[in-house]
Design an enzyme around this catalytic site. Structure first.
Site, PDB file in Angstrom:
ATOM      1  N   GLU A   1      10.433  15.610  19.483  1.00 35.49           N
ATOM      2  CA  GLU A   1      10.106  16.732  18.610  1.00 35.49           C
ATOM      3  C   GLU A   1      10.701  16.588  17.212  1.00 35.49           C
ATOM      4  O   GLU A   1      10.315  17.328  16.297  1.00 35.49           O
ATOM      5  CB  GLU A   1      10.599  18.038  19.241  1.00 35.49           C
ATOM      6  CG  GLU A   1       9.814  18.495  20.462  1.00 35.49           C
ATOM      7  CD  GLU A   1       8.377  18.860  20.134  1.00 35.49           C
ATOM      8  OE1 GLU A   1       8.102  19.232  18.980  1.00 35.49           O
ATOM      9  OE2 GLU A   1       7.520  18.747  21.023  1.00 35.49           O
TER      10      GLU A   1
ATOM     11  N   GLU B   1      18.489   4.630  38.466  1.00 32.70           N
ATOM     12  CA  GLU B   1      19.685   5.321  37.979  1.00 32.70           C
ATOM     13  C   GLU B   1      20.975   4.704  38.508  1.00 32.70           C
ATOM     14  O   GLU B   1      22.060   4.970  37.991  1.00 32.70           O
ATOM     15  CB  GLU B   1      19.644   6.800  38.338  1.00 32.70           C
ATOM     16  CG  GLU B   1      19.873   7.116  39.798  1.00 32.70           C
ATOM     17  CD  GLU B   1      20.067   8.612  40.024  1.00 32.70           C
ATOM     18  OE1 GLU B   1      21.107   8.967  40.590  1.00 32.70           O
ATOM     19  OE2 GLU B   1      19.193   9.407  39.628  1.00 32.70           O
TER      20      GLU B   1
END
Length: 298
Positions: free
Chosen positions: A85, A116
């Site tokens: 954004e 992960e």
């Protein structure tokens, strides 16, 4: 390898929701909403740490450095969301705020098994973007123990960068490995272990403050107006006009004319109107003031 989850607050059962599966829908949602109200309060306790992080990020931007978020699963996706954004909102390059996730782009939409758990992968992902001492790393993991994130943080420290962390379990390895540790203690989740809920909301609130605060500190906001917004769609074309009108108290026609002369660059149009300058003069003044409109009009 056995992982001990018993000491993690995010993995314990929430007494407020032990019978949530038996509640009518309205009551069920009321319990969720009441728990969510604790999140902003938990984040408010971290304002001193968030302040340090914002100032470090702004300083890095001033040296040409980047803000890099890294996480796995929900934590990684939230970092990517915040990073994505920044270019349309603040007119920065896509390289200035970067989001990395364990497992790469595929992991944005679906889980990538075992990604992960690979500490070396975290370090390698930073090496792949030439992460350096001028950058700031924000490691994100609700558990505070994700190996992928810890591996990245170790590499960032080794190259001399500022390392921050966002987690939700006090005393975690993530918190201990950071220069600036932001631990949002939001308590047990409504659905035990579902850290996309309160923990994820806390992470999002902190990420909002990190990027927004750093952009404000570097002149990307004038008053409360996003004066570097890019006109990438019809809504944002209109927003640019409104921003120029609000910032200068001018008529719509004046704003449209200035934007046209300024190649649709809000800041340039605003300085043109406020200081009575041509587009080239306004650009020069903005450059000399490092993009701060307030320094161009006095």
């Amino acid at each position: 390898m056995t992982i001990d989850l018993s000491s993690m607050i995010t993995e314990t059962r929430n007494p407020a929701s032990v019978e949530i599966d038996q509640l009518p829908t309205l009551e069920m949602l009321r319990v969720i909403n009441q728990e969510d109200q604790q999140v902003a309060l938990a984040v408010s306790q971290l304002l001193p740490e968030i302040t340090r992080a914002v100032d470090a990020i702004a300083a890095a931007f001033g040296k040409g450095g980047r803000l890099v978020y890294i996480g796995a699963g929900t934590s990684g996706r939230l970092g990517i969301l915040d990073a994505s954004e920044c270019p349309p909102t603040y007119g920065v390059s896509a390289e200035q705020v970067v989001g990395l996730i364990a497992g790469g782009h595929k992991a944005i939409l679906q889980a990538v098994e075992n990604a992960e758990d690979d500490a070396e992968l975290g370090a390698q992902d930073l090496k792949n973007i030439q992460f350096c001492a001028n950058d700031v790393l924000v490691g994100i993991a609700a558990s505070g123990r994700t190996p992928y994130v810890l591996g990245a943080m170790a590499h960032a420290r080794a190259v001399g960068a500022t390392v921050c962390s966002i987690s939700c379990n006090p005393g975690s390895p993530l918190a201990q490995a950071a220069d600036i540790s932001m631990v949002a203690v939001v308590g047990p989740e409504i659905v035990t272990g579902s850290s996309r809920m309160k923990a994820g909301t806390a992470q999002k609130l902190i990420l909002n403050m990190l990027s927004t605060g750093a952009m404000i500190r570097t002149g990307k906001v004038y008053g409360n107006l996003m004066v570097d917004v890019e006109a990438t769609n019809a809504k944002l074309v209109e927003r640019q006009k409104r921003i120029v009108m609000e910032a200068t108290d001018c008529e719509r026609a004046v704003a449209e004319r200035a934007l046209a002369q300024a190649d649709n660059h809000c800041k340039t149009a605003i300085v043109m109107i406020l200081a009575g300058l041509t587009a080239d003069e306004a650009r020069t003044r903005l450059q000399s003031s490092n993009g701060f409109i307030s320094q161009c009009t006095h």
